[in-house]
Scaffold this motif. Structure first.
Motif, PDB file in Angstrom:
ATOM      1  N   ILE A   1       2.069  -4.609   1.378  1.00 19.77           N
ATOM      2  CA  ILE A   1       2.416  -5.131   2.861  1.00 19.77           C
ATOM      3  C   ILE A   1       3.930  -4.875   3.054  1.00 19.77           C
ATOM      4  CG2 ILE A   1       2.651  -7.322   4.219  1.00 19.77           C
ATOM      5  CD1 ILE A   1       0.155  -8.182   2.796  1.00 19.77           C
ATOM      6  N   VAL A   2       4.674  -5.201   1.925  1.00 21.39           N
ATOM      7  CA  VAL A   2       6.161  -5.019   2.105  1.00 21.39           C
ATOM      8  C   VAL A   2       6.621  -3.676   2.525  1.00 21.39           C
ATOM      9  CG1 VAL A   2       8.139  -5.185   0.678  1.00 21.39           C
ATOM     10  CG2 VAL A   2       6.564  -6.987   0.648  1.00 21.39           C
ATOM     11  N   ALA A   3       5.768  -2.660   1.489  1.00 26.05           N
ATOM     12  CA  ALA A   3       6.043  -1.067   1.784  1.00 26.05           C
ATOM     13  C   ALA A   3       5.631  -0.782   3.257  1.00 26.05           C
ATOM     14  CB  ALA A   3       5.170  -0.411   0.732  1.00 26.05           C
ATOM     15  N   PHE A   4       4.543  -1.355   3.753  1.00 31.30           N
ATOM     16  CA  PHE A   4       4.001  -1.089   5.244  1.00 31.30           C
ATOM     17  C   PHE A   4       5.102  -1.414   6.128  1.00 31.30           C
ATOM     18  CE2 PHE A   4       2.043  -2.061   9.154  1.00 31.30           C
ATOM     19  CZ  PHE A   4       1.564  -0.749   9.344  1.00 31.30           C
ATOM     20  N   ILE A   5       5.797  -2.813   5.940  1.00 29.58           N
ATOM     21  CA  ILE A   5       6.628  -3.387   6.905  1.00 29.58           C
ATOM     22  C   ILE A   5       7.882  -2.261   6.737  1.00 29.58           C
ATOM     23  CG2 ILE A   5       8.296  -5.231   7.365  1.00 29.58           C
ATOM     24  CD1 ILE A   5       5.915  -6.989   6.482  1.00 29.58           C
ATOM     25  N   LEU A   6       8.281  -2.004   5.481  1.00 28.83           N
ATOM     26  CA  LEU A   6       9.781  -1.242   5.441  1.00 28.83           C
ATOM     27  C   LEU A   6       9.298   0.123   6.121  1.00 28.83           C
ATOM     28  CD1 LEU A   6      10.519  -1.940   1.655  1.00 28.83           C
ATOM     29  CD2 LEU A   6      12.002  -2.394   3.895  1.00 28.83           C
ATOM     30  N   SER A   7       8.294   0.651   5.876  1.00 25.02           N
ATOM     31  CA  SER A   7       7.719   2.208   6.486  1.00 25.02           C
ATOM     32  C   SER A   7       8.042   2.098   7.979  1.00 25.02           C
ATOM     33  CB  SER A   7       6.425   2.443   6.237  1.00 25.02           C
ATOM     34  OG  SER A   7       5.410   1.738   6.710  1.00 25.02           O
TER      35      SER A   7
ATOM     36  N   SER B   1       0.008  16.988  -3.813  1.00 22.61           N
ATOM     37  CA  SER B   1       0.473  16.469  -5.050  1.00 22.61           C
ATOM     38  C   SER B   1       0.365  14.868  -5.359  1.00 22.61           C
ATOM     39  CB  SER B   1       2.030  16.547  -4.974  1.00 22.61           C
ATOM     40  OG  SER B   1       2.323  17.847  -5.009  1.00 22.61           O
ATOM     41  N   THR B   2      -0.462  14.168  -4.301  1.00 18.80           N
ATOM     42  CA  THR B   2      -0.821  12.882  -4.385  1.00 18.80           C
ATOM     43  C   THR B   2      -1.641  12.563  -5.492  1.00 18.80           C
ATOM     44  OG1 THR B   2      -0.820  13.038  -1.951  1.00 18.80           O
ATOM     45  CG2 THR B   2      -1.923  11.089  -2.939  1.00 18.80           C
TER      46      THR B   2
ATOM     47  N   PHE C   1       0.374   3.416  -1.943  1.00 15.52           N
ATOM     48  CA  PHE C   1       2.018   3.376  -1.649  1.00 15.52           C
ATOM     49  C   PHE C   1       2.351   5.004  -1.258  1.00 15.52           C
ATOM     50  CE2 PHE C   1       5.848   0.750  -2.624  1.00 15.52           C
ATOM     51  CZ  PHE C   1       6.600   1.548  -1.941  1.00 15.52           C
ATOM     52  N   LEU C   2       1.922   5.763  -1.803  1.00 13.81           N
ATOM     53  CA  LEU C   2       2.077   7.241  -1.721  1.00 13.81           C
ATOM     54  C   LEU C   2       1.552   7.490  -0.262  1.00 13.81           C
ATOM     55  CD1 LEU C   2       1.313   9.137  -5.086  1.00 13.81           C
ATOM     56  CD2 LEU C   2       3.415   8.638  -3.931  1.00 13.81           C
ATOM     57  N   LEU C   3       0.470   7.131   0.079  1.00 11.41           N
ATOM     58  CA  LEU C   3      -0.221   7.360   1.367  1.00 11.41           C
ATOM     59  C   LEU C   3       1.130   6.994   2.545  1.00 11.41           C
ATOM     60  CD1 LEU C   3      -3.886   6.770   1.004  1.00 11.41           C
ATOM     61  CD2 LEU C   3      -2.637   8.960   1.135  1.00 11.41           C
TER      62      LEU C   3
ATOM     63  N   GLN D   1       4.008   9.404   2.563  1.00 10.51           N
ATOM     64  CA  GLN D   1       3.523  10.685   3.039  1.00 10.51           C
ATOM     65  C   GLN D   1       3.493  10.697   4.603  1.00 10.51           C
ATOM     66  OE1 GLN D   1      -0.109  12.249   1.299  1.00 10.51           O
ATOM     67  NE2 GLN D   1       1.036  12.983  -0.431  1.00 10.51           N
ATOM     68  N   ASP D   2       2.922   9.540   5.068  1.00 13.30           N
ATOM     69  CA  ASP D   2       2.890   9.138   6.495  1.00 13.30           C
ATOM     70  C   ASP D   2       4.156   9.187   7.225  1.00 13.30           C
ATOM     71  OD1 ASP D   2       1.122   8.624   8.892  1.00 13.30           O
ATOM     72  OD2 ASP D   2       2.503   6.966   8.802  1.00 13.30           O
ATOM     73  N   ILE D   3       5.165   8.871   6.439  1.00 16.31           N
ATOM     74  CA  ILE D   3       6.459   9.024   6.907  1.00 16.31           C
ATOM     75  C   ILE D   3       7.081  10.444   6.999  1.00 16.31           C
ATOM     76  CG2 ILE D   3       9.068   8.471   6.431  1.00 16.31           C
ATOM     77  CD1 ILE D   3       7.954   5.775   5.140  1.00 16.31           C
ATOM     78  N   PHE D   4       6.655  11.223   5.899  1.00 16.04           N
ATOM     79  CA  PHE D   4       6.942  12.598   6.153  1.00 16.04           C
ATOM     80  C   PHE D   4       6.346  13.405   7.155  1.00 16.04           C
ATOM     81  CE2 PHE D   4       8.398  11.683   1.771  1.00 16.04           C
ATOM     82  CZ  PHE D   4       9.687  12.236   1.912  1.00 16.04           C
ATOM     83  N   LYS D   5       4.953  12.937   7.189  1.00 17.15           N
ATOM     84  CA  LYS D   5       3.992  13.790   8.216  1.00 17.15           C
ATOM     85  C   LYS D   5       4.378  13.432   9.603  1.00 17.15           C
ATOM     86  CE  LYS D   5      -0.062  14.272   5.372  1.00 17.15           C
ATOM     87  NZ  LYS D   5      -1.448  13.776   5.232  1.00 17.15           N
ATOM     88  N   GLU D   6       4.951  12.175   9.698  1.00 21.48           N
ATOM     89  CA  GLU D   6       5.534  11.714  11.089  1.00 21.48           C
ATOM     90  C   GLU D   6       6.677  12.382  11.483  1.00 21.48           C
ATOM     91  OE1 GLU D   6       6.525   7.615  13.565  1.00 21.48           O
ATOM     92  OE2 GLU D   6       5.100   7.439  11.992  1.00 21.48           O
TER      93      GLU D   6
END
Length: 592
Positions: A17-23, A149-150, A200-202, A205-210
Motif C-alpha cells: 500500500i505504501v509502495a502504491f501511494i509512493l508510485s 527480468s521480473t 512491488f516489482l510490478l 515496472q508500471d512506473i517505467f512503462k508509464e
C-alpha cells in the motif's frame, strides 16, 4: 507455520500500500527515473531503508517456536526472533539502484534489525547487509524496467530469503532454537516475501512503462506538430511563417505562450505576454540572448531568471531552445509558462524534441533554397547561350540598308531592340507569357527575313486563350531559328509552322517544318546531348529540354519527330496548372 502466513500477508500488504501511494507521487517517479544522480540515490536509499525499518517494526515476534506478539515491535526478547519482510525492500532497492543503493539500504535495515535485539539479531543483520551487496552488484543483469527480468528478480529475492535462513542456522545460538525457528518461519517468509517482491516489482515496472507510454505519446505529438509546421518552417524564419507555426505549437503543447526569434528580433509571439513581447521588436528577455550566444538549451523556473524588461509580465517559467542550421544558431524557440509547476519533465522532453525537429526543417529549407539557387544559376547559364554572331549579322544587314532603305533600317533597329530586350527579360525571369515569347520570335524573323528575303515562310496558329500562359523563355525562338538554319537547303523554299493549343489539361507547343528531316541515328541523340556536326551541335534542343525538365519535372514532355525528306517537328507539352518543382519560387522570381 501456516498460522504465520496471514500475519505475514498483512505485513506485506502494508508495504505494498505504501509502495502504491509512493508510485502515484510525482516526486517518487522523478527519483525512480533519475536514480543515477547522487541526490536521487540518497533519496532511494532513504525510501527503501525506511521500508526495511517499517518491516522490522511491523514484524511478527517469535518466541520459543511460538508466535508471541503481533504488536509494533520496538524491542525483542533475547530469546526471541522476528518474522518480517525486511529482505524484500533490500532486494528491490539493490536491484533498482545498484551497489551504492543496495549496500546503503542493507546497512540501514540490517543495523536497525540489530538494534532490536533477539538471538537472531546478528544473523539477520549480516544476511540483510549481504543481500544488499549481492543484489546491488547484480542490478545490471536484473533490470527491473524490463518485464522479462521480473521472474529472475523474484527468484533472486527468494534466494536471498533462503540465504537468510542458512545464515540464521550458522550464526544463531543455540542451534536447536535456530533450527526450530527456521522450520516455523522459512516457508511463510520465503513465500510471502516472494509474492511481495513480485507485487512491488510490478508497481515499479508500471512506473517505467508509464514513462515509456508518455514518451511514445510525446513523440507522436512532436511528430504531429512537426508535420503541421513543416510547410511554414520550410519557408525559413520570417514573421508570417513563424506566427503560423507558433500558433500550431501553442495549440498542441501545454505552454501558455510560444515565441520564435531569429538572431536579431522576435518574429512571433502568441499567447500570454503578447502585449509587450511584440514581433519585430527587440529581444524582450536576457534569457534569449544567452541561448543565442551559447547555442544551448536554458530552462528558467522563475520570472527573475527570465529577466523580462516588463515588471508585470505574467510569464514565470520558460524553456528556450536554439534553432540550428548546420550547427550554427540561427534563432530560438521559446515555450513560456505562467506557473513554474507547468514546466515538468514531460514538457521539457517535448520541447527538446520539437527544437531538434524544427532545426532539421530549417536545414531542409536551407538545402531547398540552395538547390533552387543552383538550378536557377544553371538555367540562367543555359539561357545565356545565344549565338553572338547573330548580333553582328543583324548590324551588317541594317548597315547595308541605311543608305538604300532608311525606313526599313529603322524598323529593323526597332526589331533588334525588341529581340535583345526579350533576351534580357529571359535572362532575368524563369517564366514569361507566351505572347512575349512570340514577340521574340517575330523580332528574330524580321531581321532574318531582311537578310534572306523569300527563302522561307513562317506561319502561326496560336490559341488566343493561351497568350498569357507562362512558359520558359527561349523555348520557341531557338526552334524557329534551328528550322530556318538547318531544315532547308539553300535552293529550297520552306515553311515553318508554329502552333499552340490546349489538349488534356495541358498546353501543346509545336514547331514543325517541311525540310530535309533528320536521320534516325541523329534523331536518337538530339535533345539528349550535344553533337559534333557541320549542320549544328544540337545545343539549342538540349538547352530547351534541360530547362523544361528542371522547371516542370515529370509534368512536362519534350519530343522530336522527323522523317527524312518530309520534315521535322518538335512537340512540347507543358502543364497549365503550375505543377512545377517550385511553383511559389517561380512566381516570386517572375514577380521580381
Amino acid at each position: 507455520m501456516f498460522a504465520l502466513l496471514p500475519l505475514m500477508l498483512e505485513r506485506v500488504g502494508i508495504l505494498i500500500i505504501v509502495a502504491f501511494i509512493l508510485s502515484r507521487m510525482k516526486s517518487f517517479r522523478q527519483v525512480i527515473h533519475n536514480e543515477r544522480g547522487i541526490a536521487a540515490k540518497v533519496t532511494i536509499i532513504a525510501i527503501f531503508g525506511a521500508f526495511g525499518i517499517i518491516s522490522n517494526y511491523t514484524g511478527v515476534e517469535i518466541g520459543h517456536g511460538m508466535v508471541t506478539s503481533q504488536d509494533w515491535l520496538t524491542d525483542v526478547d533475547s530469546t526471541g526472533a522476528i518474522a518480517n519482510t525486511r529482505i524484500m525492500g533490500v532486494v528491490i532497492g539493490g536491484l533498482l539502484g545498484g551497489p551504492m543503493i543496495g549496500i546503503g539500504v542493507g546497512l540501514i535495515a540490517g543495523l536497525h534489525r540489530l538494534s532490536l535485539g533477539g538471538f537472531t539479531a546478528i544473523a539477520c543483520a549480516v544476511s540483510t547487509i549481504f543481500a544488499g551487496v549481492v543484489t546491488g552488484f547484480l542490478s545490471k543483469r536484473f533490470k527491473i524496467q524490463e518485464s522479462g527480468s521480473t521472474s529472475k528478480a523474484v527468484i533472486m529475492g527468494i534466494l536471498m530469503e533462503c540465504l537468510q535462513m542458512g545464515i540464521i542456522l550458522i550464526l544463531a545460538k543455540p542451534f536447536d532454537e535456530a533450527l526450530n525457528l527456521v522450520k516455523l518461519i522459512a516457508f511463510p517468509m520465503i513465500a510471502i516475501n516472494g509474492l511481495g517482491t513480485l507485487l512491488f516489482l510490478l508497481i515499479i515496472q508500471d512506473i517505467f512503462k508509464e514513462q515509456e507510454r508518455t514518451r511514445a505519446l510525446q513523440t507522436h505529438k512532436a511528430l504531429y506538430i512537426a508535420n503541421q509546421t513543416l510547410p511554414f518552417f520550410r519557408k525559413g524564419l520570417n514573421m508570417d511563417s513563424c506566427t503560423k507555426a507558433a500558433e500550431i505549437i501553442l495549440k498542441w503543447t501545454g505552454a501558455d505562450a510560444i515565441a520564435i526569434t531569429n538572431q536579431q528580433q522576435v518574429l512571433a509571439h502568441v499567447g500570454a505576454g503578447c502585449d509587450h513581447h511584440l514581433p519585430s521588436g527587440t529581444m524582450a528577455t536576457e534569457l534569449t540572448k544567452k541561448v543565442l550566444d551559447r547555442g544551448k538549451i536554458i530552462i528558467a523556473k522563475s520570472a527573475a531568471e527570465i529577466r523580462c524588461f516588463n515588471s508585470n509580465c505574467p510569464l514565470e517559467a520558460a524553456i528556450v531552445l536554439p534553432l540550428k542550421v548546420y550547427n550554427k544558431t540561427v534563432g530560438t524557440l521559446k515555450l513560456y509558462f505562467t506557473h513554474s509547476s507547468k514546466l515538468d519533465r514531460v514538457e521539457q522532453e517535448l520541447a527538446e524534441g520539437l527544437g531538434k525537429l524544427f532545426s532539421g526543417q530549417l536545414e531542409m529549407a536551407e538545402l531547398e533554397r540552395q538547390r533552387r539557387l543552383l538550378k536557377d544559376a544553371e538555367i540562367k547559364a543555359l539561357q545565356a547561350q545565344v549565338h553572338p554572331h547573330f548580333l553582328f549579322n543583324a548590324i551588317n544587314t541594317i548597315s547595308s540598308l541605311v543608305r538604300k532603305d532608311a525606313d526599313q533600317a529603322r524598323k529593323l533597329l526597332i526589331q533588334l531592340s525588341v529581340f535583345f530586350r526579350s533576351n534580357l527579360q529571359g535572362a532575368r525571369q524563369m517564366l514569361i507569357p507566351l505572347e512575349k515569347e512570340l514577340e521574340h520570335v517575330e523580332a528574330y524573323l524580321s531581321i532574318e527575313q531582311a537578310r534572306f528575303p523569300g527563302r522561307y515562310e513562317v506561319k502561326f496558329e496560336i490559341d488566343p486563350s493561351l497568350e498569357e500562359v507562362l512558359i520558359p523563355p527561349f523555348t520557341l525562338q531557338p526552334l524557329v531559328e534551328n528550322a530556318i538554319r538547318y531544315a532547308f537547303s539553300k535552293a529550297q523554299t520552306g515553311t515553318v509552322l508554329v502552333r499552340a493549343f490546349q489538349d488534356e489539361g495541358g498546353m501543346i507547343l509545336i514547331t514543325e517544318d517541311n525540310g530535309k528531316g533528320v536521320p534516325l541515328e541523329k534523331l536518337e541523340i538530339l535533345g539528349n546531348q550535344t553533337v559534333q556536326s557541320a549542320d549544328g551541335t544540337g545545343t539549342a534542343l538540349w538547352n530547351i529540354k534541360k530547362r523544361i525538365e528542371e522547371i516542370y519535372g515529370s509534368h512536362a514532355s519534350f519530343q522530336i519527330n522527323s522523317i527524312v525528306d518530309k520534315g521535322t517537328s518538335v512537340v512540347i507539352k507543358l502543364p497549365l496548372t503550375g505543377q512545377t518543382w517550385g511553383e511559389e519560387s517561380v512566381k516570386s522570381i517572375y514577380r521580381g
